[in-house]
Scaffold this motif. Sequence first.
Motif, mmCIF file in Angstrom:
data_model
loop_
_atom_site.group_PDB
_atom_site.id
_atom_site.type_symbol
_atom_site.label_atom_id
_atom_site.label_comp_id
_atom_site.label_asym_id
_atom_site.label_seq_id
_atom_site.Cartn_x
_atom_site.Cartn_y
_atom_site.Cartn_z
ATOM 1 N N SER A 40 0.834 -1.198 0.000
ATOM 2 C CA SER A 40 0.000 0.000 0.000
ATOM 3 C C SER A 40 0.872 1.253 0.000
ATOM 4 C CB SER A 40 -0.906 0.003 1.239
ATOM 5 O OG SER A 40 -1.777 -1.100 1.225
ATOM 6 N N GLY A 41 0.480 2.221 -0.827
ATOM 7 C CA GLY A 41 1.203 3.478 -0.891
ATOM 8 C C GLY A 41 2.403 3.489 -1.808
ATOM 9 N N GLU A 161 -7.283 -3.583 -8.137
ATOM 10 C CA GLU A 161 -7.519 -4.444 -6.976
ATOM 11 C C GLU A 161 -8.965 -4.965 -6.946
ATOM 12 O OE1 GLU A 161 -5.364 -3.915 -3.427
ATOM 13 O OE2 GLU A 161 -4.637 -1.936 -4.000
ATOM 14 N N PRO A 162 -9.415 -5.620 -8.010
ATOM 15 C CA PRO A 162 -10.831 -5.984 -8.110
ATOM 16 C C PRO A 162 -11.285 -7.070 -7.132
ATOM 17 C CG PRO A 162 -9.590 -7.012 -9.877
ATOM 18 C CD PRO A 162 -8.638 -6.098 -9.170
ATOM 19 N N LEU A 163 -10.348 -7.814 -6.545
ATOM 20 C CA LEU A 163 -10.740 -8.945 -5.704
ATOM 21 C C LEU A 163 -10.514 -8.706 -4.215
ATOM 22 C CD1 LEU A 163 -9.283 -11.873 -7.870
ATOM 23 C CD2 LEU A 163 -11.431 -10.612 -8.140
ATOM 24 N N SER A 164 -10.055 -7.528 -3.855
ATOM 25 C CA SER A 164 -9.639 -7.298 -2.469
ATOM 26 C C SER A 164 -10.806 -7.318 -1.487
ATOM 27 C CB SER A 164 -8.884 -5.971 -2.353
ATOM 28 O OG SER A 164 -9.704 -4.901 -2.756
ATOM 29 N N HIS A 194 -2.012 -5.901 -4.434
ATOM 30 C CA HIS A 194 -0.962 -6.013 -3.410
ATOM 31 C C HIS A 194 -0.734 -7.476 -3.072
ATOM 32 C CE1 HIS A 194 -4.743 -6.006 -1.091
ATOM 33 N NE2 HIS A 194 -4.106 -6.852 -0.305
ATOM 34 N N ASP A 195 -1.471 -8.373 -3.721
ATOM 35 C CA ASP A 195 -1.422 -9.806 -3.439
ATOM 36 C C ASP A 195 -0.425 -10.473 -4.379
ATOM 37 O OD1 ASP A 195 -1.892 -12.579 -3.349
ATOM 38 O OD2 ASP A 195 -3.977 -12.296 -2.764
ATOM 39 N N VAL A 208 7.168 -4.923 -10.038
ATOM 40 C CA VAL A 208 7.144 -4.795 -8.583
ATOM 41 C C VAL A 208 7.512 -3.358 -8.230
ATOM 42 C CG1 VAL A 208 8.027 -5.673 -6.399
ATOM 43 C CG2 VAL A 208 7.847 -7.204 -8.365
ATOM 44 N N MET A 209 6.628 -2.685 -7.467
ATOM 45 C CA MET A 209 6.828 -1.269 -7.156
ATOM 46 C C MET A 209 7.057 -1.040 -5.671
ATOM 47 S SD MET A 209 4.012 0.626 -9.604
ATOM 48 C CE MET A 209 4.711 2.242 -9.177
ATOM 49 N N LYS A 210 7.847 -0.011 -5.389
ATOM 50 C CA LYS A 210 8.067 0.452 -4.025
ATOM 51 C C LYS A 210 8.442 1.929 -4.084
ATOM 52 C CE LYS A 210 11.067 -0.071 0.022
ATOM 53 N NZ LYS A 210 12.366 -0.575 0.507
ATOM 54 N N ASP A 211 7.753 2.747 -3.289
ATOM 55 C CA ASP A 211 8.047 4.184 -3.194
ATOM 56 C C ASP A 211 8.041 4.860 -4.566
ATOM 57 O OD1 ASP A 211 8.359 3.827 -0.459
ATOM 58 O OD2 ASP A 211 10.516 3.484 -0.624
#
Length: 384
Positions: A40-41, A161-164, A194-195, A208-211
């Motif tokens: 998240s984020g 995120e259609p399944l969250s 995020h899964d 794959v993402m971060k910041d």
Amino acid sequence: MATLELRNVNKTYGTGVPDTLKDIQLAIKDGEFLILVGPSGCGKSTLMNCIAGLESISGGAILIDGDDVSGMSPKDRDIAMVFQSYALYPTMSVRDNIAFGLKIRKLPQAAIDEEVARVAKLLQIEHLLTRKPGQLSGGQQQRVAMGRALARRPKIYLFDEPLSNLDAKLRVEMRTEIKLMHQRLKTTTVYVTHDQIEAMTLGDKVAVMKDGIIQQFGTPQQIYNDPANQFVASFIGSPPMNFVPVRLREQGGRVLALLDSGQARCELALGAASQGFDGREVILGIRPEQISLGAGGGDGLSLLRAEVQITEPTGPDLLVFVTVNQTKLCCRLAPDISCQVGDTLNLQLDPARVLLFDAQTGERLHLARHAAPLQDNVAHIAGR
């Protein structure tokens, strides 16, 4: 269907605010399924909104079929989006929800009816067409939201995120439905999640993402087997990769890593000697399924004797936890193995699958692999 390319895409919300997206570069072919995954984020939903045109970009370019759409409004990009919240019209029937976009485009009624019937059959919701969203389960509402997007026959599908919001069992079922749908339609798709299980099972390509930064982009197999850094290695995989702090030393032309379980010590030969690794403290990474049981004889295969601290039977696997270098180590073993808390196991780590990461930056370190046979991979074993 269409190709999608992002060229140095940046997004900032003002002076003094850190960039939400930083020099994003991606390219997927016609018909490919791209997963944007991260915590998240990390910026994945912002990137999705920029592709859709719901948010403007601060720099770079977004190209669909080679055409720069960065300045186009959402309606002119020929993109359909499925939201996490479904965003169905509560007063409309399922039929009218699916047909809404087609009516806005002023298609003939016969064409609308034909398209609604096609989508309803594809998603197996023909029996729901007269119901209102409030009369549907979460999975049924998700199918209707997907149907509304499918009815438009856009160049690109976007899933945010259609399944969250679904329970675990329904998530698995809907994941399969989405994969089957993509196999049938072959439409270019971007999917935010995020899964990491969804990322590994659905995507042709994974970012794959971060910041706000793409840490690694490749196939699911590349991401899993050859992670670029410790963050990627930790985020992808269930159970996650083990990370053990080790000190390296060089001896006899080889790089050795010291492992200590409290019961025994061994030095695992990882590769050919490399300048600068002697005495260096690094993070050793190995996945749980790459740790097996040794025979316990004098064949050089049993690398480390360790006491079982926790067992977790999952059905298809038995997760066994031990301590190595004062760090919890998870081993993924066959479910029929008999072991209890307090038992001692002879564990064998596969040196060819061991990864090394810089202890400060988390960046991947690479050693030249040597050609020594397996029995030579144990430099020293000592009991206590």
